[in-house]
Design an enzyme around this catalytic site. Structure first.
Site, PDB file in Angstrom:
ATOM      1  CG  ASP A  78     -15.177  16.683 -15.389  1.00 26.56           C
ATOM      2  OD1 ASP A  78     -15.419  15.447 -15.172  1.00 26.56           O
ATOM      3  OD2 ASP A  78     -15.923  17.557 -14.775  1.00 26.56           O
ATOM      4  CD  GLU A  96     -16.550  10.135 -17.691  1.00 26.61           C
ATOM      5  OE1 GLU A  96     -17.076  11.112 -18.350  1.00 26.61           O
ATOM      6  OE2 GLU A  96     -15.901  10.236 -16.912  1.00 26.61           O
ATOM      7  CG  ASP A 116     -19.618  13.963 -10.294  1.00 27.22           C
ATOM      8  OD1 ASP A 116     -18.540  14.598  -9.799  1.00 27.22           O
ATOM      9  OD2 ASP A 116     -20.364  14.253 -11.166  1.00 27.22           O
TER      10      ASP A 116
HETATM   11  O1  MIG Z   1     -21.476  17.487 -15.013  1.00 28.64           O
HETATM   12  O2  MIG Z   1     -17.119  20.820 -14.008  1.00 28.64           O
HETATM   13  O3  MIG Z   1     -17.002  15.165 -11.719  1.00 28.64           O
HETATM   14  O4  MIG Z   1     -15.870  17.179 -10.166  1.00 28.64           O
HETATM   15  O5  MIG Z   1     -17.172  19.886 -10.633  1.00 28.64           O
HETATM   16  C1  MIG Z   1     -20.786  17.931 -13.896  1.00 28.64           C
HETATM   17  C2  MIG Z   1     -18.108  20.544 -13.115  1.00 28.64           C
HETATM   18  C3  MIG Z   1     -19.288  18.214 -14.600  1.00 28.64           C
HETATM   19  C4  MIG Z   1     -18.188  16.573 -12.980  1.00 28.64           C
HETATM   20  C5  MIG Z   1     -17.050  16.628 -12.195  1.00 28.64           C
HETATM   21  C6  MIG Z   1     -17.094  17.394 -11.153  1.00 28.64           C
HETATM   22  C7  MIG Z   1     -17.299  18.886 -11.676  1.00 28.64           C
HETATM   23  C8  MIG Z   1     -18.241  19.128 -12.452  1.00 28.64           C
HETATM   24  N1  MIG Z   1     -18.294  18.335 -13.588  1.00 28.64           N
END
Ligand code: MIG
Length: 769
Positions: A371, A374, A482
């Site tokens: 996650d 980017e 999200d």
């Molecule tokens: O800034 O890890 O897209 O699936 O639950 C939020 C917490 C960070 C974004 C991800 C989401 C995840 C969440 N993350």
């Protein structure tokens, strides 16, 4: 390879296949760029091509294309071998250096639609739109918000002569697909050189096949990853995880994977476990395994600055973090607070990072969720704001970070919310952040994939990534980040996943039930019914939102949810066989109508799609709807539930009570199915059901052990099932195309809408009327 003059530059033309041609322009008459993050050029041997020249032009002929490079003025035109013009530069503007970038204009010709572009919100057809390539952590998926987390500088131009263009540029770029003018479209990039591939079809499927030939295809996913994944931010203690696991089993609702989001870590330090919340982490993984669950853990790239934290100390000592031009380590703010970022552009870093997964893999974790890659970077202000909103005020949704008034402002905003532009990456070859940004996630995921393969050779990993670039499908599945628990976002997933699939990424899905905000019962069940037909099927929701498990919305909803999750598990052999096609040819599971039908109407119905060649899915995406209008393409169709026959070619009204998502089987459908089980591998699947619709059809059934890489050594079976009509009767044919694995199948049970027939698994042709 040939080199010709193009205005004042040189143009290198490479013939990858008779349908794939690379155009690489020099800058100031030299080529510096000799790398690609997604095309492995060494893999290809160029094809022959006939070259002729006169004073008007150069002419190159491959067996499929007739390429002309005019001299005065410079202009590229490509024809098919019958003399039909496929694509043309707009005037002499095929290569224009201007300001801080390069523009490449093409004439708007026979193209009816532009699709692909990776992960996109808004309409399926991007004709008339502008599209930005800059990986962005965008929490507001409102209509036409752009960009999201991935960049795929690729599109499919749809017409009777479909083609694709892939711009192999990782730098900031955007497309103008007829926004500025109806006469042309263009690509702008902030790279040094213009380097793109023309990819011919002429069918849309062939374009995808050729594009993925160039950029790579997926591996066979582990079979368990085709089951249901249950997640939330976060199941943050052992108790909670056990409770969820036990409820699934007690209620006999199938599920294969449970997720640990960021709270399993010690203060968001990657590769640690919070022992207060998970005192017996290793035992928990083992216990869950006994119950048939795999655990998938989140791994973010940001590393907390903490002088006592092993990973930070090691990385600092070995020089593994991203630096600015000045040599100073770049510091950002993410969930752990002050954060540094591994430089995945260094081989050494990728290896180091890969090895860090060992402890988890040794303890039975086969799924990793990448996650924030980017990479997302909060400002100091945003960081404290987020902490306040989520942890103190219990917000269910962050404020909109990008309220840009116009295109230019938007570009400025998304670029600000990332690593500084003066960060540099790599060692042998140095990349400024502008060129590294869009592939940071790809490199992280590659490192995870390669690390896993080193550590545990006998098992296929499951990797899920949010960020990505063309080629991400080689390493991982993708979910689109999200979204919100809104009807609008349920709808947009239908379209987004079609375009992502066209872009060569087959293993895709969105958060079922929606991420931000509280889901409500009707939305939840409609999303479950749709999620069955997401190749990647995961329920997930944000912090502070209400529970989002199949039983969280009352008994009625639970019952319907269970019925559809059961259906998903029955469909696994169909889905797995489709993945074989994705692995071999790049053809995705979610298919826009243009991939399957030649019908005139196919472009006007983006709210339906084909799941594989046979199942038409017409989701319900409005509240209180108990019927919907839908288009059936030409041919005959059969209601999945009742077998009622329809003649296609028109719009029909279908009933859609809360417990039914409209599904239709195409004539000649052959759908291999299993018995329901609580998790993949619970039961030895000795019965293979073939759900058959009248007509003539063919399906390539694939099977292997579902978990190891042995299929790479030929340990798999390919069975062709086909149906045909003779003297008014329908027959089923069975033919072994490859036998490399001992099949568990003892019985084939054919289910037509009228009767069942039992057979042994052997070659032959059998009456099924
Ligand atoms: O800034 O890890 O897209 O699936 O639950 C939020 C917490 C960070 C974004 C991800 C989401 C995840 C969440 N993350």
């Amino acid at each position: 390879m040939e080199i010709v003059e193009y205005n004042n530059e040189l143009l290198k033309i490479e013939f990858i296949t008779s349908k794939i041609v690379r155009f690489h322009f020099s800058k100031d008459r030299i080529w510096k760029k000799n790398y690609s993050f997604c095309v492995n050029l060494e893999k290809f041997k160029e094809v022959d091509c006939e070259h002729r020249e006169d004073n008007r032009a150069h002419y190159f002929l491959t067996s499929d294309l007739d390429i002309r490079i005019y001299k005065n003025p410079s202009k590229i035109q490509i024809y098919d071998r019958k003399g039909n013009l496929i694509i043309s530069d707009y005037r002499d503007l095929g290569y224009v250096k201007k300001g801080n970038g390069i523009y490449s204009y093409k004439e708007m010709g026979r193209e009816k639609a532009f699709l692909g572009f990776g992960e996109r919100l808004g309409a399926l057809n991007k004709k008339g739109k502008r599209i930005i390539n800059w990986n962005t952590d965008e929490p507001n998926h409102e209509f036409e918000r752009d960009p999201l987390y991935q960049s795929h500088p690729f599109f499919l131009a749809y017409s009777d002569l479909s083609y694709g263009l892939f711009y192999d540029s990782t730098a900031f770029s955007y497309f103008d697909m007829g926004f500025e003018s109806k006469n042309y479209y263009y690509f702008f990039n902030q790279d040094d050189e213009l380097d793109y591939y023309f990819i011919f079809g002429p069918s849309p499927k062939e374009v995808i096949e050729n594009y993925t030939y160039l950029t790579g295809r997926c591996y066979m996913p582990p079979l368990w990853s085709l089951g249901l994944h249950q997640s939330r931010w976060s199941y943050d203690s052992e108790d909670k995880v056990y409770k969820i696991a036990e409820l699934f089993r007690k209620k006999n609702i199938p599920c294969d994977a449970l997720y640990l989001d960021i709270d399993y870590m010690e203060g968001y330090r990657v590769f640690t476990v919070n022992r207060k919340r998970f005192p017996n982490f290793e035992k928990m993984i083992g216990d869950l395994k006994k119950l048939g669950f795999k655990v998938v853990i989140i791994v973010d790239p940001g590393i907390k600055i903490d002088k006592k934290y092993k990973i930070y100390i090691e990385g600092l000592k070995e020089g593994l973090f991203c630096k600015k031009k000045t040599g100073e380590i770049f510091v950002g703010y993410v969930w752990p607070g002050k954060t540094v970022f591994p430089d995945f552009f260094k081989e050494k870093v990728r290896k180091w990072w890969g090895e860090k997964h060992k402890w988890f893999i040794d303890n039975g974790i086969y799924g990793f969720w990448n996650d924030m890659n980017e990479p997302s970077n909060f400002s100091k202000f945003d960081y404290y704001m987020m902490k306040l909103l989520f942890h103190v005020l219990h917000f269910k949704e962050p404020p909109d970070p990008f309220k840009a008034k116009n295109f230019e402002e938007r570009i400025k905003q998304i670029k600000e919310k990332t690593l500084h532009q003066d960060v540099i990456h790599g060692d042998d070859e140095i990349f400024i952040h502008n060129k590294a940004h869009n592939v940071y996630g790809l490199m992280m995921t590659k490192s995870t994939f390669e690390g896993f393969r080193e550590i545990k050779k006998e098992v296929r990993p499951f990797i899920l990534s949010r960020a990505g670039f063309s080629g991400i499908q080689k390493y991982s599945a993708v979910w689109c980040g999200d979204n919100k628990s809104t009807w609008e976002n349920l709808y947009s997933s239908i379209v987004t996943l079609q375009n992502l699939s066209i872009s060569g990424v087959p293993f895709v899905g969105e958060d079922v039930g929606g991420f931000w905000r509280d889901c409500e019962k009707e939305l939840f069940i409609r999303w479950i019914q749709l999620g069955v037909f997401y190749p990647f099927f995961r329920i997930h929701t944000a912090k502070n939102t209400r529970d989002q498990e199949p039983w969280s919305f009352g008994e009625e909803i639970e019952k319907i949810a269970k019925e559809y999750i059961n259906l998903r598990y029955q469909l696994i052999p169909y889905i797995y066989s489709l993945f074989y096609e994705a692995k071999e040819k790049g053809i995705p599971l979610i298919r826009s109508f243009i991939l399957e039908f030649q019908d005139e109407e196919v472009l006007s119905h983006e709210d339906e799609f084909m799941f594989g060649p046979f199942i038409l899915v017409a989701p319900v995406y409005l509240r209180d709807k108990r019927e919907r209008d839908m288009y059936l393409p030409k041919g005959f169709w059969f209601d999945f539930y009742t077998g009622k026959r329809y003649r296609g070619g028109s719009i029909i009204k279908v009933l859609a009570p809360l417990n039914r998502i409209p599904l239709f089987l195409r004539e000649g459908s052959i759908i291999p199915m299993w018995d329901v089980q609580n998790y993949v591998g619970e039961k030895k699947q000795e019965n293979l059901y073939l759900k058959i619709a009248p007509g003539e059809g063919r399906f390539l059934y694939y099977e292997d052990d579902g978990i190891s890489w042995n299929y790479e050594n030929g340990e798999f079976n390919l069975i062709e099932f086909y149906t045909f009509m003779k003297d008014g009767n329908q027959y089923l044919g069975i033919k072994f195309l490859k036998k490399g694995y001992e099949s568990p199948i003892k019985k084939i049970i054919v289910k037509t809408f009228k009767n069942d027939f039992n057979f042994e698994l052997k070659e032959g042709e059998f009456l099924i009327t």
